[in-house]
Design a protein around this motif. Structure first.
Motif, PDB file in Angstrom:
ATOM      1  N   THR A 175      -5.839  16.790   1.608  1.00 16.50           N
ATOM      2  CA  THR A 175      -6.424  17.894   1.179  1.00 16.50           C
ATOM      3  C   THR A 175      -6.303  17.706  -0.627  1.00 16.50           C
ATOM      4  OG1 THR A 175      -4.694  19.346   1.560  1.00 16.50           O
ATOM      5  CG2 THR A 175      -6.090  19.167   3.122  1.00 16.50           C
ATOM      6  N   PHE A 176      -5.460  17.035  -1.016  1.00 16.87           N
ATOM      7  CA  PHE A 176      -5.130  17.030  -2.430  1.00 16.87           C
ATOM      8  C   PHE A 176      -6.490  16.804  -3.266  1.00 16.87           C
ATOM      9  CE2 PHE A 176      -1.184  17.753  -1.609  1.00 16.87           C
ATOM     10  CZ  PHE A 176      -0.113  16.776  -1.344  1.00 16.87           C
ATOM     11  N   ARG A 177      -6.775  17.683  -4.303  1.00 18.09           N
ATOM     12  CA  ARG A 177      -7.873  17.393  -5.112  1.00 18.09           C
ATOM     13  C   ARG A 177      -7.653  16.343  -6.243  1.00 18.09           C
ATOM     14  NH1 ARG A 177     -11.312  21.569  -6.847  1.00 18.09           N
ATOM     15  NH2 ARG A 177     -12.194  22.658  -5.059  1.00 18.09           N
ATOM     16  N   ILE A 178      -6.644  16.120  -6.608  1.00 18.11           N
ATOM     17  CA  ILE A 178      -6.268  15.045  -7.747  1.00 18.11           C
ATOM     18  C   ILE A 178      -4.859  14.281  -7.335  1.00 18.11           C
ATOM     19  CG2 ILE A 178      -5.681  14.448 -10.094  1.00 18.11           C
ATOM     20  CD1 ILE A 178      -7.527  16.928 -10.936  1.00 18.11           C
ATOM     21  N   VAL A 179      -4.720  13.192  -7.014  1.00 23.00           N
ATOM     22  CA  VAL A 179      -3.571  12.390  -6.969  1.00 23.00           C
ATOM     23  C   VAL A 179      -3.885  11.186  -7.864  1.00 23.00           C
ATOM     24  CG1 VAL A 179      -2.061  11.154  -5.456  1.00 23.00           C
ATOM     25  CG2 VAL A 179      -3.644  13.151  -4.479  1.00 23.00           C
ATOM     26  N   GLU A 180      -2.837  10.986  -8.795  1.00 24.44           N
ATOM     27  CA  GLU A 180      -2.728   9.620  -9.859  1.00 24.44           C
ATOM     28  C   GLU A 180      -1.395   9.076  -9.748  1.00 24.44           C
ATOM     29  OE1 GLU A 180      -3.971  11.409 -13.594  1.00 24.44           O
ATOM     30  OE2 GLU A 180      -5.804  11.828 -13.076  1.00 24.44           O
ATOM     31  N   LEU A 181      -1.402   8.000  -9.781  1.00 20.93           N
ATOM     32  CA  LEU A 181      -0.244   7.224  -9.734  1.00 20.93           C
ATOM     33  C   LEU A 181       0.134   6.227 -11.025  1.00 20.93           C
ATOM     34  CD1 LEU A 181       2.166   5.975  -7.772  1.00 20.93           C
ATOM     35  CD2 LEU A 181       0.631   3.928  -7.814  1.00 20.93           C
ATOM     36  N   TYR A 182       1.346   6.950 -11.557  1.00 19.23           N
ATOM     37  CA  TYR A 182       1.844   6.381 -12.705  1.00 19.23           C
ATOM     38  C   TYR A 182       3.013   5.802 -12.589  1.00 19.23           C
ATOM     39  CZ  TYR A 182      -1.098   9.892 -15.077  1.00 19.23           C
ATOM     40  OH  TYR A 182      -2.179  10.739 -15.617  1.00 19.23           O
ATOM     41  N   PRO A 229      -4.779   9.641   0.545  1.00 19.21           N
ATOM     42  CA  PRO A 229      -4.719   8.627  -0.709  1.00 19.21           C
ATOM     43  C   PRO A 229      -3.862   7.679  -0.649  1.00 19.21           C
ATOM     44  CG  PRO A 229      -4.332  11.230  -1.217  1.00 19.21           C
ATOM     45  CD  PRO A 229      -4.288  10.831   0.092  1.00 19.21           C
ATOM     46  N   ILE A 230      -4.606   6.523  -1.164  1.00 19.93           N
ATOM     47  CA  ILE A 230      -3.765   5.195  -0.976  1.00 19.93           C
ATOM     48  C   ILE A 230      -3.667   4.633  -2.375  1.00 19.93           C
ATOM     49  CG2 ILE A 230      -3.787   4.776   1.664  1.00 19.93           C
ATOM     50  CD1 ILE A 230      -6.100   2.985   1.036  1.00 19.93           C
ATOM     51  N   PHE A 231      -2.677   3.559  -2.649  1.00 22.04           N
ATOM     52  CA  PHE A 231      -2.581   2.968  -4.010  1.00 22.04           C
ATOM     53  C   PHE A 231      -2.171   1.509  -3.705  1.00 22.04           C
ATOM     54  CE2 PHE A 231      -3.474   6.606  -6.196  1.00 22.04           C
ATOM     55  CZ  PHE A 231      -3.052   7.845  -5.631  1.00 22.04           C
ATOM     56  N   ILE A 290       0.991  -1.253  -0.106  1.00 23.15           N
ATOM     57  CA  ILE A 290      -0.292  -0.097   0.040  1.00 23.15           C
ATOM     58  C   ILE A 290       0.805   1.124   0.107  1.00 23.15           C
ATOM     59  CG2 ILE A 290      -1.721   1.367   1.246  1.00 23.15           C
ATOM     60  CD1 ILE A 290      -2.880  -1.336   0.266  1.00 23.15           C
ATOM     61  N   LEU A 291       0.714   1.913  -1.185  1.00 20.25           N
ATOM     62  CA  LEU A 291       1.661   3.561  -1.219  1.00 20.25           C
ATOM     63  C   LEU A 291       0.600   4.515  -0.582  1.00 20.25           C
ATOM     64  CD1 LEU A 291       3.937   4.329  -3.809  1.00 20.25           C
ATOM     65  CD2 LEU A 291       2.012   5.938  -3.032  1.00 20.25           C
ATOM     66  N   GLU A 292       1.085   5.116   0.309  1.00 23.61           N
ATOM     67  CA  GLU A 292       0.111   6.086   0.974  1.00 23.61           C
ATOM     68  C   GLU A 292       0.921   7.432   0.877  1.00 23.61           C
ATOM     69  OE1 GLU A 292      -0.507   5.349   5.010  1.00 23.61           O
ATOM     70  OE2 GLU A 292      -1.263   7.294   5.542  1.00 23.61           O
ATOM     71  N   ASN A 334       1.936  20.057   1.043  1.00 20.47           N
ATOM     72  CA  ASN A 334       2.788  19.388   2.019  1.00 20.47           C
ATOM     73  C   ASN A 334       2.579  18.001   2.183  1.00 20.47           C
ATOM     74  OD1 ASN A 334       3.549  22.028   2.452  1.00 20.47           O
ATOM     75  ND2 ASN A 334       1.984  22.249   3.788  1.00 20.47           N
ATOM     76  N   PHE A 335       3.442  16.919   1.811  1.00 17.61           N
ATOM     77  CA  PHE A 335       3.188  15.539   1.946  1.00 17.61           C
ATOM     78  C   PHE A 335       4.351  14.593   2.149  1.00 17.61           C
ATOM     79  CE2 PHE A 335       4.614  16.173  -2.221  1.00 17.61           C
ATOM     80  CZ  PHE A 335       5.170  15.072  -2.789  1.00 17.61           C
ATOM     81  N   SER A 336       4.058  13.606   2.662  1.00 19.60           N
ATOM     82  CA  SER A 336       5.054  12.635   2.425  1.00 19.60           C
ATOM     83  C   SER A 336       4.763  11.275   1.884  1.00 19.60           C
ATOM     84  CB  SER A 336       5.570  12.189   4.136  1.00 19.60           C
ATOM     85  OG  SER A 336       4.403  11.809   4.808  1.00 19.60           O
ATOM     86  N   VAL A 337       5.484  10.274   1.643  1.00 19.98           N
ATOM     87  CA  VAL A 337       5.145   9.084   0.859  1.00 19.98           C
ATOM     88  C   VAL A 337       5.551   7.962   1.756  1.00 19.98           C
ATOM     89  CG1 VAL A 337       5.384   7.820  -1.018  1.00 19.98           C
ATOM     90  CG2 VAL A 337       5.110  10.209  -1.324  1.00 19.98           C
ATOM     91  N   GLY A 338       4.752   7.035   1.879  1.00 18.34           N
ATOM     92  CA  GLY A 338       5.082   5.770   2.931  1.00 18.34           C
ATOM     93  C   GLY A 338       4.623   4.537   1.997  1.00 18.34           C
TER      94      GLY A 338
END
Length: 709
Positions: free
Chosen positions: A99-106, A136-138, A92-94, A159-163
Motif C-alpha cells: 500500500t505504500f505510495r512511494i518507496v525509494e531505495l538509496y 515493492p521489489i528492488f 531481490i530486496l522486497e 506496517n512492513f518487513s524487509v526480506g
C-alpha cells in the motif's frame, strides 16, 4: 437415526478438512518461504530542515516486522545488513507492504554518512517491476559495508518487513504465490457462480447475501495482498487504497446479513439480532469515513467491527448449535477456519511462524475454507427446505381433504339456498327489466315532448308572420281595386285631358308604385315563412327517422344541423353556436339513434351554459368534426363551468343526475353511452371545473353488422 448419521458425516467431513488445512499450511510454510532472509535490524529517520533526525520506533517492532501506524511524514529506514553473509550477489530486496505510495531505495558507500546517500531505484505501488507483483521489489548487488536506506511515504498504516532473496529463489517463490492466488480466485469464483445458480433456482435471499459476501471477502483479500491494484483498479492508487476498507466493510455487512438469514436470528435471537444491526452500522461508518478521507478513523471503525463480528458470530453459532439447529454446526466449523487463519496471521505477526512476504496466507486459506464450508451448508439447506416443504405439502393435503369433506356437506345446503335465491333473483330481474323499459320509454317520451314543443314553437313563428301580413295585403289590394274601378268607369268614356290628369293625381295620391312594391315584399315574406316551415319539417324528419331501423349511410352534418334547429327554442340568444365542420364521408349508422345522441349532449351543454349564463362572458357551443381514416370524430365543446372529478366518474351511470327533482331522470347519458357502444364507437369526456366540458365521439365509417338490435 437418519439425522444422527448425517451429523456424523458432517463431523468426519469437518475433521478431514481441518487436517487438509493444517497440512497445506505446513507444506507451504516449509517449501515456499524457507529461503528468504529477513532483515532484523532497521533504524528510522525523519528529515527536518534538510537534516536527518533519528526516530525511535523500537516499541513497534518484533525484530522482523515493523508496525509504525499512521505516519504523516516521509519515513527513512536504514537497513542493517551486518549479518548478511553473501557478497556481491544479485539479490531481490522486497518491502512487505503493497500500500505504500512511494518507496525509494538509496545507497551509501563505506564510511559515507546518511546525508551522502544516492538514490538507486524508485517504486510506486508496484510500478518498478514488470511482474505485476504487488510488493515493492528492488534488484541490487549487495556489498559488505554498504548501507541501504528506504524512503517510504504512505497514506495507509506503515506496517512492513524487509526480506532479501536470490533472483532464482524470488522467481521460484513468485511462481508459487501467483499459483496460489490463482487457485484462490478460481475457487472463490466457482463458489460465487455455484451459489448464484442456487439463488436463481430457489429464490432464497440468503444465497444472494452469501454471493455478495464471497465477492467482497475475496476482493478484500486481494486488496490486502495488493493484487486488486492490478486486476481490478488498473493501477489507480486512490481507488485501491479506498478499496482496502470499503471491501472489508462490505464483506462484513453482507456477512451479517447472511448470518441473520442463515441462522434466522430475528426469529430465534432478537437481542443478538439487534447487536448484528450495530455491526452493520459500525462497518458503514468505516466505509463512509474512508471515502471522506478520515483514514485513521475508518481503520478504527473497521477494527471495532471485526471485534464485534468475532463476539457476535461465535455467540450466535454456539447458542443455535446448543439448541440443535443443524445449520449452526456448519457455521461454527466455517467460522472456526476463519478464526484459525486469523490466529495464524497473529502468530506470523508475532514471529512464531514465518510466512515470509506472504503474510496474508493464513487469512487467504481461512477465507477459502470458510467459503467452501458455508457453500456446503447452503447446499444442505436445500435438503432442509425440501423436507420442510414436503411436510408443509402433506399438512396442506390433509387440510385440503378435511375442507373437501366439509365442502361436500355444505354444498347440499348451499344448493337448496341457491335454488331459492335464484328464483327470487329471476323474479327481481324481470321486475327490474320491466322498470328499466318503462324508464327508457319515459325518457323517450320526455324527449319527444320536448321535440314537439320545439316544433310547435318554430312553426308558430312563420304562421304568425303570414297572418300578420294578411291585413296589409287586403288593404293594398283594395286600394288597387279602387284604381282599377276608376279606370273602368273612366274607360267607358273618352279620356279627356282633365280625366287623365285626375287619374294621374289619384295614382300619386295612392302611391301606386309603393303599394305594388309593398305587395312584392309581403309576398316575399310569406315565401320566406313558408320555406322556413319546410326547413323545420325537414329537420324533424331527419332527426326522428322513426321509420328507419336498418343501418344506412347518412350525412352526419345533416343530423347535427337538424338537432341544432330543433333546440333553437330552448337556447338563450346569448349562446353562440360554432360549427367547425370538416368534409366527412357518409357514415353507416342508425340515423335516429345518432341524432338522439346529439340531442342529449347538446341539450346538456345548453343547460350547463344556461345555469351560469350571467357569469360567462361569451357562452358558446362548438361542434367540431374530423375524419380519421376509417373513423370520424365529433367533438361537442362548451365553455361552461365543467364537472368535478367525482361527477365525471358517474355521469354514465343509470339514474345518476345533478339536476333538480323532476327535471331529469338520469338516463340520458346512459342511453347515449349504450348507443355509441352499440355502434362500436367510443365516448370520451374531457372536463375540469371552471374549464368547460368536451364530449368526444368516435364512430367507425363502416359497421360490421347490418342490423341494430
Amino acid at each position: 437415526m437418519k439425522g444422527d448419521a448425517k451429523l456424523g458425516s458432517l463431523y468426519w467431513g469437518i475433521l478431514l478438512m481441518v487436517s487438509f488445512f493444517l497440512l497445506s499450511i505446513i507444506l507451504l510454510q516449509n517449501n515456499l518461504f524457507n529461503e528468504e532472509y529477513k532483515v532484523e535490524n532497521i533504524s528510522f529517520y525523519k528529515k527536518e530542515k534538510g537534516e536527518f533526525q533519528s526516530v525511535d520506533f523500537t516499541s513497534n517492532t518484533d525484530g522482523k516486522s515493523y508496525s509504525l501506524g499512521f505516519v504523516s511524514d516521509t519515513v527513512w529506514a536504514k537497513i542493517d545488513l551486518t549479518n548478511f553473509e553473501q557478497n556481491q550477489v544479485n539479490s531481490i530486496l522486497e518491502v512487505g507492504n503493497p500500500t505504500f505510495r512511494i518507496v525509494e531505495l538509496y545507497k551509501s558507500g563505506d564510511g559515507e554518512s546518511i546525508n551522502q546517500i544516492k538514490r538507486i531505484s524508485i517504486d510506486h505501488l508496484g510500478k518498478s517491476n514488470p511482474f505485476t507483483y504487488p510488493y515493492p521489489i528492488f534488484k541490487v548487488k549487495i556489498n559488505r559495508g554498504d548501507a541501504y536506506y528506504l524512503k517510504i511515504f504512505s497514506t495507509e498504516p506503515v506496517n512492513f518487513s524487509v526480506g532479501i532473496d536470490s533472483e532464482d529463489a524470488f522467481y521460484h517463490k513468485y511462481t508459487k504465490i501467483i499459483s496460489l492466488v490463482s487457485v484462490y480466485i478460481g475457487v472463490m469464483i466457482a463458489l460465487l457462480l455455484y451459489n448464484l445458480f442456487l439463488y436463481f433456482s430457489v429464490k432464497d435471499k440468503v444465497y444472494f447475501f452469501y454471493c455478495l459476501y464471497i465477492l467482497f471477502i475475496s476482493a478484500a483479500q486481494l486488496s490486502l495482498l495488493g493484487y486488486s491494484y492490478f486486476l481490478i483498479f488498473f493501477q489507480n492508487s486512490i481507488w485501491y487504497e479506498n478499496s482496502i476498507i470499503i471491501f472489508s466493510s462490505l464483506s462484513g455487512i453482507f456477512g451479517v446479513l447472511f448470518l441473520r438469514n442463515f441462522l434466522q436470528t430475528k426469529k430465534h435471537l432478537s437481542g443478538i439480532n439487534k447487536g448484528l444491526t450495530l455491526i452493520v452500522i459500525v462497518y458503514s461508518f468505516g466505509a463512509i469515513f474512508r471515502v471522506l478521507g478520515f483514514v485513521s478513523l475508518s481503520y478504527s471503525f473497521t477494527d471495532v467491527g471485526g471485534l464485534l463480528v468475532v463476539v457476535f458470530f461465535m455467540s450466535t453459532g454456539i447458542i443455535m448449535a446448543r439448541r440443535g439447529y443443524r445449520p449452526a454446526f456448519y457455521f461454527l466449523a466455517a467460522w472456526g477456519f476463519f478464526l484459525f487463519g486469523l490466529l495464524l496471521f497473529v502468530f506470523q505477526n508475532q514471529g512464531v511462524i514465518n510466512f515470509g512476504s506472504f503474510s496474508n496466507l493464513p487469512m487467504l486459506v481461512g477465507t477459502a475454507f470458510e467459503a467452501i464450508l458455508l457453500s456446503l451448508a447452503l447446499a444442505d439447506r436445500i435438503n432442509i427446505l425440501k423436507k420442510e416443504k414436503e411436510d408443509e405439502q402433506n399438512e396442506k393435503l390433509r387440510v385440503l381433504h378435511d375442507n373437501r369433506e366439509l365442502i361436500k356437506q355444505q354444498n347440499t345446503m348451499l344448493e337448496d339456498k341457491v335454488k331459492i335465491r335464484t328464483d327470487e333473483l329471476e323474479q327481481a330481474l324481470r321486475n327490474l327489466q320491466n322498470t328499466q323499459s318503462q324508464l327508457v320509454n319515459q325518457e323517450k317520451m320526455a324527449s319527444l315532448g320536448q321535440l314537439t314543443a320545439g316544433i310547435a314553437h318554430e312553426i308558430n313563428n312563420p304562421i304568425n308572420f303570414v297572418s300578420s301580413n294578411i291585413m296589409p295585403l287586403k288593404r293594398d289590394i283594395k286600394d288597387i281595386m279602387e284604381v282599377i274601378a276608376f279606370y273602368r268607369i273612366t274607360g267607358a268614356k273618352e279620356f279627356s285631358p282633365d280625366s287623365q290628369k285626375e287619374a294621374k293625381q289619384l295614382e300619386e295620391d295612392l302611391e301606386l308604385d309603393y303599394v305594388l312594391d309593398e305587395v312584392n315584399q309581403l309576398l316575399k315574406g310569406m315565401d320566406d315563412g313558408a320555406r322556413r316551415t319546410v326547413e323545420i319539417v325537414k329537420g324533424l324528419r331527419l332527426f326522428s327517422r322513426v321509420d328507419e331501423q336498418d343501418m344506412k349511410k347518412v350525412d352526419i352534418h345533416d343530423g347535427i344541423n337538424s338537432t341544432i334547429i330543433l333546440l333553437n327554442s330552448t337556447m338563450s340568444t346569448k349562446i353562440r353556436i360554432i360549427r367547425d365542420f370538416e368534409e366527412l364521408p357518409l357514415v353507416e349508422c342508425l340515423a335516429g339513434k345518432i341524432n338522439q345522441v346529439f340531442m342529449n349532449i347538446i341539450n346538456n351543454a345548453i343547460h350547463a351554459l344556461a345555469d351560469h349564463i350571467d357569469c360567462i362572458s361569451d357562452p358558446k357551443i362548438e361542434v367540431r368534426t374530423r375524419s380519421l381514416g376509417e373513423f370520424i370524430t365529433i367533438e361537442i365543446i362548451d365553455n361552461g363551468w365543467g364537472m368535478p372529478e367525482h361527477v365525471k366518474q358517474r355521469i354514465f351511470e343509470p339514474f345518476f343526475t345533478t339536476k333538480a327533482v323532476g327535471k331529469g331522470t338520469g338516463l340520458g347519458l346512459s342511453i347515449v353511452y349504450s348507443i355509441i357502444e352499440s355502434h362500436k364507437g367510443t365516448l370520451e369526456v374531457i372536463t375540469k371545473e371552471s374549464q368547460g366540458t368536451t364530449f368526444k365521439i368516435t364512430l367507425p365509417i363502416h359497421q360490421s353488422t347490418q342490423r341494430y338490435e
